[in-house]
Design a protein around this motif. Structure first.
Motif, PDB file in Angstrom:
ATOM      1  N   PHE A 171       0.979  -1.038  -0.124  1.00 58.74           N
ATOM      2  CA  PHE A 171       0.064  -0.079   0.004  1.00 58.74           C
ATOM      3  C   PHE A 171       0.877   1.421  -0.061  1.00 58.74           C
ATOM      4  CE2 PHE A 171      -2.833   2.711   2.376  1.00 58.74           C
ATOM      5  CZ  PHE A 171      -3.872   2.903   1.438  1.00 58.74           C
ATOM      6  N   VAL A 172       1.311   2.054  -1.018  1.00 54.23           N
ATOM      7  CA  VAL A 172       1.942   3.434  -1.058  1.00 54.23           C
ATOM      8  C   VAL A 172       0.829   4.573  -1.353  1.00 54.23           C
ATOM      9  CG1 VAL A 172       3.521   3.486  -2.657  1.00 54.23           C
ATOM     10  CG2 VAL A 172       3.461   1.324  -2.456  1.00 54.23           C
ATOM     11  N   GLU A 173       1.723   5.343  -0.557  1.00 60.17           N
ATOM     12  CA  GLU A 173       1.344   7.032  -0.866  1.00 60.17           C
ATOM     13  C   GLU A 173       2.167   7.915  -1.404  1.00 60.17           C
ATOM     14  OE1 GLU A 173      -0.545   8.417   2.592  1.00 60.17           O
ATOM     15  OE2 GLU A 173      -0.654  10.342   2.059  1.00 60.17           O
ATOM     16  N   LEU A 174       1.335   8.446  -2.388  1.00 65.45           N
ATOM     17  CA  LEU A 174       3.107   9.448  -2.731  1.00 65.45           C
ATOM     18  C   LEU A 174       2.578  10.688  -3.298  1.00 65.45           C
ATOM     19  CD1 LEU A 174       3.482   7.329  -6.767  1.00 65.45           C
ATOM     20  CD2 LEU A 174       4.862   7.518  -4.779  1.00 65.45           C
ATOM     21  N   LYS A 175       3.531  11.540  -2.265  1.00 69.17           N
ATOM     22  CA  LYS A 175       3.033  12.879  -2.630  1.00 69.17           C
ATOM     23  C   LYS A 175       4.894  13.992  -3.019  1.00 69.17           C
ATOM     24  CE  LYS A 175       0.722  13.838   1.907  1.00 69.17           C
ATOM     25  NZ  LYS A 175       1.162  13.024   2.814  1.00 69.17           N
ATOM     26  N   GLU A 176       3.858  14.403  -3.960  1.00 69.11           N
ATOM     27  CA  GLU A 176       4.876  15.124  -4.981  1.00 69.11           C
ATOM     28  C   GLU A 176       6.179  15.589  -3.843  1.00 69.11           C
ATOM     29  OE1 GLU A 176       2.670  18.293  -7.014  1.00 69.11           O
ATOM     30  OE2 GLU A 176       5.260  19.109  -8.258  1.00 69.11           O
ATOM     31  N   GLY A 177       7.760  15.601  -4.383  1.00 70.63           N
ATOM     32  CA  GLY A 177       8.715  16.376  -3.401  1.00 70.63           C
ATOM     33  C   GLY A 177       8.520  15.201  -2.317  1.00 70.63           C
ATOM     34  N   GLU A 178       8.073  14.152  -2.103  1.00 74.63           N
ATOM     35  CA  GLU A 178       9.032  13.383  -1.098  1.00 74.63           C
ATOM     36  C   GLU A 178       8.961  11.913  -0.624  1.00 74.63           C
ATOM     37  OE1 GLU A 178       4.957  13.949   2.546  1.00 74.63           O
ATOM     38  OE2 GLU A 178       5.400  15.715   1.944  1.00 74.63           O
ATOM     39  N   PRO A 179       9.217  11.200  -0.271  1.00 77.25           N
ATOM     40  CA  PRO A 179       9.563  10.263  -0.906  1.00 77.25           C
ATOM     41  C   PRO A 179       7.793   9.068  -0.514  1.00 77.25           C
ATOM     42  CG  PRO A 179      10.829  10.665   1.431  1.00 77.25           C
ATOM     43  CD  PRO A 179      10.558  11.527   0.429  1.00 77.25           C
ATOM     44  N   PRO A 180       8.115   7.901  -1.182  1.00 76.70           N
ATOM     45  CA  PRO A 180       6.633   6.986  -1.234  1.00 76.70           C
ATOM     46  C   PRO A 180       6.643   6.905   0.648  1.00 76.70           C
ATOM     47  CG  PRO A 180       8.283   5.741  -2.153  1.00 76.70           C
ATOM     48  CD  PRO A 180       9.254   7.320  -2.253  1.00 76.70           C
ATOM     49  N   HIS A 181       5.965   6.330   1.045  1.00 76.87           N
ATOM     50  CA  HIS A 181       5.670   5.829   1.825  1.00 76.87           C
ATOM     51  C   HIS A 181       4.831   4.530   2.058  1.00 76.87           C
ATOM     52  CE1 HIS A 181       2.806   4.579   5.408  1.00 76.87           C
ATOM     53  NE2 HIS A 181       3.744   4.652   6.228  1.00 76.87           N
ATOM     54  N   VAL A 182       5.420   3.158   1.865  1.00 76.50           N
ATOM     55  CA  VAL A 182       5.857   2.249   1.741  1.00 76.50           C
ATOM     56  C   VAL A 182       5.134   1.140   2.802  1.00 76.50           C
ATOM     57  CG1 VAL A 182       6.280   0.132   0.205  1.00 76.50           C
ATOM     58  CG2 VAL A 182       7.039   1.886  -0.271  1.00 76.50           C
ATOM     59  N   GLU A 183       3.659   0.627   3.007  1.00 74.00           N
ATOM     60  CA  GLU A 183       3.649  -0.187   4.130  1.00 74.00           C
ATOM     61  C   GLU A 183       3.330  -2.154   2.820  1.00 74.00           C
ATOM     62  OE1 GLU A 183      -0.229   0.042   7.245  1.00 74.00           O
ATOM     63  OE2 GLU A 183      -0.378   1.340   6.055  1.00 74.00           O
ATOM     64  N   ALA A 184       4.072  -2.642   3.763  1.00 75.25           N
ATOM     65  CA  ALA A 184       3.623  -3.859   3.612  1.00 75.25           C
ATOM     66  C   ALA A 184       2.137  -4.569   4.311  1.00 75.25           C
ATOM     67  CB  ALA A 184       5.454  -4.834   3.638  1.00 75.25           C
ATOM     68  N   ILE A 185       2.125  -5.414   2.970  1.00 76.31           N
ATOM     69  CA  ILE A 185       0.293  -5.652   4.215  1.00 76.31           C
ATOM     70  C   ILE A 185       0.036  -7.028   3.725  1.00 76.31           C
ATOM     71  CG2 ILE A 185      -2.492  -5.890   3.951  1.00 76.31           C
ATOM     72  CD1 ILE A 185      -0.770  -2.516   3.647  1.00 76.31           C
ATOM     73  N   LYS A 186       0.556  -7.814   5.371  1.00 74.62           N
ATOM     74  CA  LYS A 186       0.043  -9.179   5.242  1.00 74.62           C
ATOM     75  C   LYS A 186      -0.379  -9.816   4.443  1.00 74.62           C
ATOM     76  CE  LYS A 186       1.750 -12.514   8.507  1.00 74.62           C
ATOM     77  NZ  LYS A 186       2.137 -13.031   9.641  1.00 74.62           N
ATOM     78  N   LEU A 187      -0.624 -11.048   4.119  1.00 74.91           N
ATOM     79  CA  LEU A 187      -2.031 -11.594   3.747  1.00 74.91           C
ATOM     80  C   LEU A 187      -2.007 -12.919   4.316  1.00 74.91           C
ATOM     81  CD1 LEU A 187      -0.991 -11.698   0.005  1.00 74.91           C
ATOM     82  CD2 LEU A 187      -2.948 -10.627   0.887  1.00 74.91           C
ATOM     83  N   SER A 188      -3.344 -13.940   4.835  1.00 72.72           N
ATOM     84  CA  SER A 188      -2.805 -14.499   5.461  1.00 72.72           C
ATOM     85  C   SER A 188      -3.040 -15.809   4.549  1.00 72.72           C
ATOM     86  CB  SER A 188      -4.197 -15.290   6.196  1.00 72.72           C
ATOM     87  OG  SER A 188      -5.142 -14.475   6.205  1.00 72.72           O
ATOM     88  N   LEU A 189      -2.912 -17.083   4.601  1.00 77.95           N
ATOM     89  CA  LEU A 189      -2.686 -18.231   3.457  1.00 77.95           C
ATOM     90  C   LEU A 189      -3.692 -19.095   3.756  1.00 77.95           C
ATOM     91  CD1 LEU A 189       1.463 -18.709   4.032  1.00 77.95           C
ATOM     92  CD2 LEU A 189      -0.438 -17.346   1.850  1.00 77.95           C
ATOM     93  N   LYS A 190      -4.764 -19.790   2.942  1.00 79.79           N
ATOM     94  CA  LYS A 190      -5.391 -20.649   3.419  1.00 79.79           C
ATOM     95  C   LYS A 190      -4.616 -21.648   2.746  1.00 79.79           C
ATOM     96  CE  LYS A 190      -9.653 -21.779   2.336  1.00 79.79           C
ATOM     97  NZ  LYS A 190     -10.340 -22.008   3.305  1.00 79.79           N
ATOM     98  N   ASN A 191      -4.868 -22.199   2.826  1.00 83.04           N
ATOM     99  CA  ASN A 191      -3.206 -23.796   2.419  1.00 83.04           C
ATOM    100  C   ASN A 191      -1.700 -23.461   2.751  1.00 83.04           C
ATOM    101  OD1 ASN A 191      -5.660 -25.556   2.257  1.00 83.04           O
ATOM    102  ND2 ASN A 191      -5.532 -24.206   0.286  1.00 83.04           N
ATOM    103  N   PRO A 192      -1.113 -22.758   3.830  1.00 80.85           N
ATOM    104  CA  PRO A 192       0.305 -23.051   3.854  1.00 80.85           C
ATOM    105  C   PRO A 192       1.139 -24.383   3.805  1.00 80.85           C
ATOM    106  CG  PRO A 192      -0.906 -22.987   5.938  1.00 80.85           C
ATOM    107  CD  PRO A 192      -2.433 -22.984   4.868  1.00 80.85           C
ATOM    108  N   LEU A 193       2.247 -24.304   2.770  1.00 77.48           N
ATOM    109  CA  LEU A 193       2.634 -25.559   2.318  1.00 77.48           C
ATOM    110  C   LEU A 193       4.243 -25.997   4.048  1.00 77.48           C
ATOM    111  CD1 LEU A 193       3.539 -24.438  -1.534  1.00 77.48           C
ATOM    112  CD2 LEU A 193       1.648 -25.436  -0.260  1.00 77.48           C
ATOM    113  N   HIS A 194       3.982 -27.371   3.491  1.00 75.87           N
ATOM    114  CA  HIS A 194       4.999 -27.350   4.328  1.00 75.87           C
ATOM    115  C   HIS A 194       5.243 -29.165   3.784  1.00 75.87           C
ATOM    116  CE1 HIS A 194       2.255 -25.854   7.363  1.00 75.87           C
ATOM    117  NE2 HIS A 194       1.427 -26.002   6.627  1.00 75.87           N
ATOM    118  N   THR A 195       7.221 -28.970   4.171  1.00 82.74           N
ATOM    119  CA  THR A 195       7.876 -30.346   4.129  1.00 82.74           C
ATOM    120  C   THR A 195       8.077 -30.912   4.998  1.00 82.74           C
ATOM    121  OG1 THR A 195       8.829 -29.260   1.905  1.00 82.74           O
ATOM    122  CG2 THR A 195      10.135 -30.812   2.542  1.00 82.74           C
ATOM    123  N   PHE A 196       7.617 -32.278   5.606  1.00 82.21           N
ATOM    124  CA  PHE A 196       8.962 -32.666   6.718  1.00 82.21           C
ATOM    125  C   PHE A 196       9.430 -34.274   6.052  1.00 82.21           C
ATOM    126  CE2 PHE A 196       4.170 -30.687   7.402  1.00 82.21           C
ATOM    127  CZ  PHE A 196       4.582 -30.145   9.070  1.00 82.21           C
TER     128      PHE A 196
END
Ligand code: MN
Length: 379
Positions: free
Chosen positions: A245-270
């Protein structure tokens, strides 16, 4: 100007016999919910919308539904092709999707690759395949990476006077951390574009192709891979997934937020040892998601019986079962730890050439081999 950057949806992906479309829907619904709440101005999709050149009908429906939902929220989208997408298929959707404010840029075409959405200039470079790039003629002697760099600089010239400008592309940046699912032949030195190829004047660079979330720190501006939306296969097991999620403003560095997704089926190796398989199965049988098992076998006479027990206990969750001797298991673990990757055909060819002729492969030959590999892949 607030935007969402996501990438590598891979709708229509299969893992073994299992369709991952459920995971795709689960991820995209989270994006839609986030949009409902946060009302971004725009969504950027950085390629690999579909997993295959000919996606199944369910995958198409999922993608169309996603864009329809964004449209009903009055949020336009810009979408480029990745290496998994077919240029022609993406092109076939272009005019129709435009009706719901989804702007598809199917193929690198430097005259039609700059969009203006709500005052934001978006320079789009869909996955530049070897063949598309070298068709330009006089430039055919230049390396792939140099041609890509020229294309990016050309696009930058077209947008540089705008107050806010971003680059949307699907490519491999040298030094990025990949995960092996990107498609081996395209993740190699030959295809690596130097971070310095990106002009620092871009306010933000939205990339796709590499499946692991990361910022390219060595680039002169704010360059991000958001990675795939779910764990595509076991080489991505354990990875968390995000969109930006990125906010851009003229003349300023962007504000970047990483939005974490939850997973329906995570993968595992055993790893399961033949001797105490029952106890080890007990520990993992209620794990959520999909499972790959390395069954370590000392006594081959009882191997099939134990394999059956594993299949029975894990049922549908078991995607892959590999039988390994203790020695093979150690080797495998070492390989995975070191992330040794010798599946890359181009790298294998490089090794073969060096061994046979005692020198490095000439750039010309690398180019031809890459083109052949790409043709084989496409057909
Ligand atoms: Mn991808």
């Amino acid at each position: 100007m607030r935007l969402i950057h996501l990438s590598d949806i891979h709708a229509g992906k299969n893992l073994g016999r299992v369709s991952r479309n459920e995971d795709v829907v689960y991820a995209l619904n989270q994006v839609v919910d986030f949009c409902k709440e946060n009302k971004p101005d725009l969504v950027l999709v950085a390629g690999d919308v579909f997993d295959k050149a000919n996606p199944d009908n369910e995958a198409k429906e999922i993608i169309f539904d996603f864009f329809l939902k964004l449209h009903s929220l009055n949020i336009p989208s810009v979408v480029i092709s990745g290496n998994h997408d077919s240029y022609e298929f993406m092109k076939s959707l272009k005019k129709l999707l435009q009706v719901i404010d989804v702007y598809v840029v199917p193929k690198p075409n430097l005259e039609e690759c700059v969009l203006d959405v709500k005052g934001l200039k978006i320079a789009c470079l869909p996955y530049p395949s070897e063949r598309v790039l070298t068709r330009a003629g006089e430039d055919s002697k230049l390396s792939y990476a140099v041609l890509v760099e020229k294309a990016i600089k050309y696009l930058y010239e077209k947008v540089k006077d705008a107050p806010l400008k971003v680059l949307l592309s699907h490519l491999f940046i040298a030094g990025s951390k990949y995960t092996r699912t990107e498609r081996e032949a395209t993740i190699t030195d030959y295809y690596a574009v130097e971070p310095s190829a990106i002009p620092e004047g871009f306010d933000y660079v939205a990339l796709g192709h590499v499946h692991r979330y990361q910022r390219i720190e060595k680039a002169p501006t704010h360059v991000y891979y958001t990675g795939s939306l779910f764990q595509l296969d076991f080489s991505e097991a354990g990875q968390e997934k995000f969109f930006n999620f990125v906010e851009l403003k003229e003349g300023e560095p962007p504000h970047v937020e990483a939005i974490k997704l939850s997973l329906k089926n995570p993968l595992h190796t055993f790893e399961i040892n033949q001797e105490n398989y029952a106890k080890e199965l007990e520990k993992i049988k209620d794990v959520q998601g999909y499972i790959k098992v390395h069954l370590i076998v000392k006594d081959k006479t009882k191997m099939h019986l134990v394999a059956e027990k594993v299949k029975e206990a894990l049922g549908e969750k078991l995607i892959k079962l590999e039988l390994l001797t203790p020695e093979e298991a150690i080797k495998k673990r070492l390989e995975e730890e070191r992330e040794i990757q010798k599946l890359n055909l181009l790298d294998l060819y490089r090794d073969y050439f060096k061994e046979s002729y005692g020198r490095e492969v000439p750039q010309e030959i690398i180019k031809t081999v890459s083109q052949l590999l790409e043709q084989v892949h496409e057909s």
